[in-house]
Write a protein that holds these residues in place. Structure first.
Motif, PDB file in Angstrom:
ATOM      1  N   THR A 176       0.844  -1.183   0.000  1.00 24.76           N
ATOM      2  CA  THR A 176       0.000   0.000   0.000  1.00 24.76           C
ATOM      3  C   THR A 176       0.890   1.247   0.000  1.00 24.76           C
ATOM      4  O   THR A 176       1.909   1.301   0.683  1.00 24.76           O
ATOM      5  CB  THR A 176      -0.920   0.037   1.227  1.00 24.76           C
ATOM      6  OG1 THR A 176      -0.116  -0.093   2.420  1.00 24.76           O
ATOM      7  CG2 THR A 176      -1.931  -1.089   1.174  1.00 24.76           C
ATOM      8  N   VAL A 177       0.484   2.245  -0.781  1.00 24.59           N
ATOM      9  CA  VAL A 177       1.272   3.462  -0.965  1.00 24.59           C
ATOM     10  C   VAL A 177       0.402   4.668  -0.664  1.00 24.59           C
ATOM     11  O   VAL A 177      -0.745   4.751  -1.115  1.00 24.59           O
ATOM     12  CB  VAL A 177       1.810   3.556  -2.409  1.00 24.59           C
ATOM     13  CG1 VAL A 177       2.534   4.882  -2.629  1.00 24.59           C
ATOM     14  CG2 VAL A 177       2.750   2.388  -2.704  1.00 24.59           C
ATOM     15  N   GLY A 178       0.958   5.620   0.099  1.00 26.32           N
ATOM     16  CA  GLY A 178       0.262   6.861   0.389  1.00 26.32           C
ATOM     17  C   GLY A 178       1.126   8.058   0.031  1.00 26.32           C
ATOM     18  O   GLY A 178       2.363   7.993   0.106  1.00 26.32           O
ATOM     19  N   GLY A 183      -3.420  17.090   4.412  1.00 28.16           N
ATOM     20  CA  GLY A 183      -4.743  16.593   4.773  1.00 28.16           C
ATOM     21  C   GLY A 183      -5.078  15.407   3.896  1.00 28.16           C
ATOM     22  O   GLY A 183      -4.428  15.171   2.865  1.00 28.16           O
ATOM     23  N   VAL A 184      -6.080  14.644   4.266  1.00 24.99           N
ATOM     24  CA  VAL A 184      -6.451  13.469   3.485  1.00 24.99           C
ATOM     25  C   VAL A 184      -7.464  13.792   2.396  1.00 24.99           C
ATOM     26  O   VAL A 184      -7.725  12.964   1.524  1.00 24.99           O
ATOM     27  CB  VAL A 184      -7.012  12.362   4.412  1.00 24.99           C
ATOM     28  CG1 VAL A 184      -5.957  11.912   5.405  1.00 24.99           C
ATOM     29  CG2 VAL A 184      -8.263  12.835   5.143  1.00 24.99           C
ATOM     30  N   GLU A 185      -8.038  14.995   2.443  1.00 28.73           N
ATOM     31  CA  GLU A 185      -9.028  15.371   1.439  1.00 28.73           C
ATOM     32  C   GLU A 185      -8.359  15.642   0.094  1.00 28.73           C
ATOM     33  O   GLU A 185      -7.267  16.205   0.024  1.00 28.73           O
ATOM     34  CB  GLU A 185      -9.798  16.629   1.879  1.00 28.73           C
ATOM     35  CG  GLU A 185     -10.577  16.457   3.178  1.00 28.73           C
ATOM     36  CD  GLU A 185      -9.747  16.726   4.416  1.00 28.73           C
ATOM     37  OE1 GLU A 185     -10.302  16.693   5.524  1.00 28.73           O
ATOM     38  OE2 GLU A 185      -8.518  16.965   4.255  1.00 28.73           O
ATOM     39  N   GLU A 186      -9.024  15.274  -0.986  1.00 28.49           N
ATOM     40  CA  GLU A 186      -8.441  15.385  -2.324  1.00 28.49           C
ATOM     41  C   GLU A 186      -8.241  16.829  -2.764  1.00 28.49           C
ATOM     42  O   GLU A 186      -7.449  17.100  -3.665  1.00 28.49           O
ATOM     43  CB  GLU A 186      -9.318  14.651  -3.342  1.00 28.49           C
ATOM     44  CG  GLU A 186      -9.366  13.146  -3.125  1.00 28.49           C
ATOM     45  CD  GLU A 186     -10.233  12.436  -4.149  1.00 28.49           C
ATOM     46  OE1 GLU A 186     -10.619  13.095  -5.139  1.00 28.49           O
ATOM     47  OE2 GLU A 186     -10.531  11.250  -3.968  1.00 28.49           O
ATOM     48  N   ILE A 187      -8.947  17.772  -2.161  1.00 25.71           N
ATOM     49  CA  ILE A 187      -8.830  19.174  -2.573  1.00 25.71           C
ATOM     50  C   ILE A 187      -7.648  19.873  -1.906  1.00 25.71           C
ATOM     51  O   ILE A 187      -7.307  21.001  -2.266  1.00 25.71           O
ATOM     52  CB  ILE A 187     -10.126  19.950  -2.246  1.00 25.71           C
ATOM     53  CG1 ILE A 187     -10.390  19.933  -0.726  1.00 25.71           C
ATOM     54  CG2 ILE A 187     -11.300  19.390  -3.015  1.00 25.71           C
ATOM     55  CD1 ILE A 187     -11.533  20.867  -0.316  1.00 25.71           C
ATOM     56  N   LYS A 188      -6.994  19.232  -0.944  1.00 26.12           N
ATOM     57  CA  LYS A 188      -5.904  19.869  -0.202  1.00 26.12           C
ATOM     58  C   LYS A 188      -4.553  19.549  -0.822  1.00 26.12           C
ATOM     59  O   LYS A 188      -4.374  18.536  -1.484  1.00 26.12           O
ATOM     60  CB  LYS A 188      -5.917  19.414   1.264  1.00 26.12           C
ATOM     61  CG  LYS A 188      -7.065  19.981   2.082  1.00 26.12           C
ATOM     62  CD  LYS A 188      -6.902  19.628   3.548  1.00 26.12           C
ATOM     63  CE  LYS A 188      -7.986  20.279   4.402  1.00 26.12           C
ATOM     64  NZ  LYS A 188      -7.834  19.952   5.839  1.00 26.12           N
ATOM     65  N   VAL A 214      -1.855  10.729   3.064  1.00 30.85           N
ATOM     66  CA  VAL A 214      -1.612  10.501   4.487  1.00 30.85           C
ATOM     67  C   VAL A 214      -0.998  11.769   5.059  1.00 30.85           C
ATOM     68  O   VAL A 214      -0.361  12.547   4.344  1.00 30.85           O
ATOM     69  CB  VAL A 214      -0.680   9.292   4.738  1.00 30.85           C
ATOM     70  CG1 VAL A 214      -1.333   7.995   4.297  1.00 30.85           C
ATOM     71  CG2 VAL A 214       0.664   9.480   4.034  1.00 30.85           C
ATOM     72  N   GLU A 215      -1.199  11.980   6.360  1.00 33.49           N
ATOM     73  CA  GLU A 215      -0.661  13.157   7.024  1.00 33.49           C
ATOM     74  C   GLU A 215       0.572  12.791   7.851  1.00 33.49           C
ATOM     75  O   GLU A 215       0.895  11.618   8.030  1.00 33.49           O
ATOM     76  CB  GLU A 215      -1.733  13.779   7.913  1.00 33.49           C
ATOM     77  CG  GLU A 215      -2.944  14.271   7.149  1.00 33.49           C
ATOM     78  CD  GLU A 215      -3.961  14.951   8.054  1.00 33.49           C
ATOM     79  OE1 GLU A 215      -3.768  16.136   8.382  1.00 33.49           O
ATOM     80  OE2 GLU A 215      -4.939  14.283   8.445  1.00 33.49           O
TER      81      GLU A 215
END
Length: 350
Positions: A176-178, A183-188, A214-215
């Motif tokens: 798994t890759v992050g 932030g975890v939101e796609e707009i950030k 991921v933060e």
């Protein structure tokens, strides 16, 4: 048999740490063989103390050592072909060694590695990957200092290289890759990070499972096997984590010696504290892997001790034994083969 070339002059203490560290690694990996490059008059006294290492090694005298304060350009001009660092890297290029390990100047080591080994096809910039202790075991974080700033495609390259390293080191078929973000939101986040996230979601890689953003506080949780970022933020995160580990260790030592009751409590819980100290020990994760080159190079902390350098050698042994470079090359070839038809179609439509 894995052949490891060592820059014996690298690091704050040079052969005083490198040679005993290699001897300790040989105890754990008796089928390793070493090519040791250094200034003979400084290395021989230490090598003579470890006859088993001497028997498993070839020593090569070098005229000069790259200094820890040398600029990369200075190191290239002064140290090409003559320094212990260059010749240890060159042994990988020639096929005499499977992996190079150095505790020397990071900038010089990266510059010499790129110049000598060159980057792999379709890789613009290499990355340094670090092994990160987590609550679930270990993760891989890259880049931690090779590339300051990265575009979306470079972040995707880092993701593929990190996933290949996770398969080699942890035996995970589809890691798994992050992407590290604010932030975890796609707009950030920065546009490059958001674009890399979109491309990773759409690509549907067979070699990795994209988790999302991921933060910073997720790094120690181990929620992903690989965390991808660019080198500026990755290096800050690495140094912050190492400093925090030392800070907590200092707090614990002070608390355990403050009163006689605290000392008694420490004695009663000594096994638990020993396990905690082992998990928090930065030496366990010593050994950054240069990814994206036509050869494997391991960077040890310059100020590490014997145990830490042995850990870096062991990382190199594992990377070579598990064919890290071949795994990365195969993943990149498959990815770019899939990209070519899509790019051709896009260009035809324009």
């Amino acid at each position: 048999m894995i052949r490891i070339s060592l820059d014996a002059m690298g690091g704050d203490q040079g052969p005083e740490v490198v040679i005993p560290g290699a001897a300790k690694a040989l105890e754990r990996y008796p089928d390793a063989r070493f090519l040791i490059f250094g200034i003979e008059e400084r290395c021989r006294p230490y090598l003579e103390r470890f006859p088993k290492l001497a028997a498993a090694s070839e020593f090569h005298h070098c005229e000069i050592a790259v200094r820890m304060d040398d600029k990369p350009s200075q190191a290239l001009r002064r140290g090409r072909w003559r320094s212990s660092m260059w010749r240890a890297i060159e042994a990988v290029k020639s096929g005499d060694a499977d992996v190079c390990v150095s505790a020397g100047n990071t900038g010089a080591l990266m510059a010499m590695s790129k110049f000598c080994l060159r980057t792999m096809a379709n890789i613009e910039r290499p990355a340094i990957a670090a092994i990160w202790p987590t609550l679930r075991g270990e993760s891989i974080v890259l880049d931690v200092g090779a590339t300051v700033g990265a575009d979306a495609q470079q972040l995707i390259d880092f993701a593929m290289m990190g996933a290949a390293m996770a398969r080699a080191l942890f035996g995970i078929e589809r890691p798994t890759v992050g992407l590290l973000n604010i932030g975890v939101e796609e707009i950030k986040g920065q546009e490059e990070v958001k674009e890399a996230g979109r491309l990773l979601r759409e690509a549907d890689f067979l070699s990795l499972n994209y988790h999302g953003f991921v933060e910073g506080d997720d790094l120690g949780k181990g929620i992903v096997d690989v965390v991808v970022t660019e080198g500026f933020s990755g290096n800050i995160a690495l140094k912050t984590a190492e400093g925090t580990a030392r800070q907590i260790g200092g707090y614990l030592r002070a608390a355990m010696t403050r009163t006689w009751r605290a000392k008694l409590g420490y004695l009663l819980a000594r096994d638990a504290f020993d396990r905690l100290r082992e998990k928090m020990d930065p030496r366990r994760g010593n050994g950054g892997v240069f990814l994206g080159l036509n050869g494997i190079v391991i960077k040890s902390h310059g100020g590490t001790d014997v145990e830490g350098f042995a850990a870096a050698v062991e990382v190199g042994f594992d990377m070579a034994r598990n064919d890290l470079r071949q795994k990365i090359s195969r993943d990149l070839d498959l990815y770019h083969a899939r990209r070519m038809p899509a790019r051709a179609e896009m260009q035809a439509s324009i």
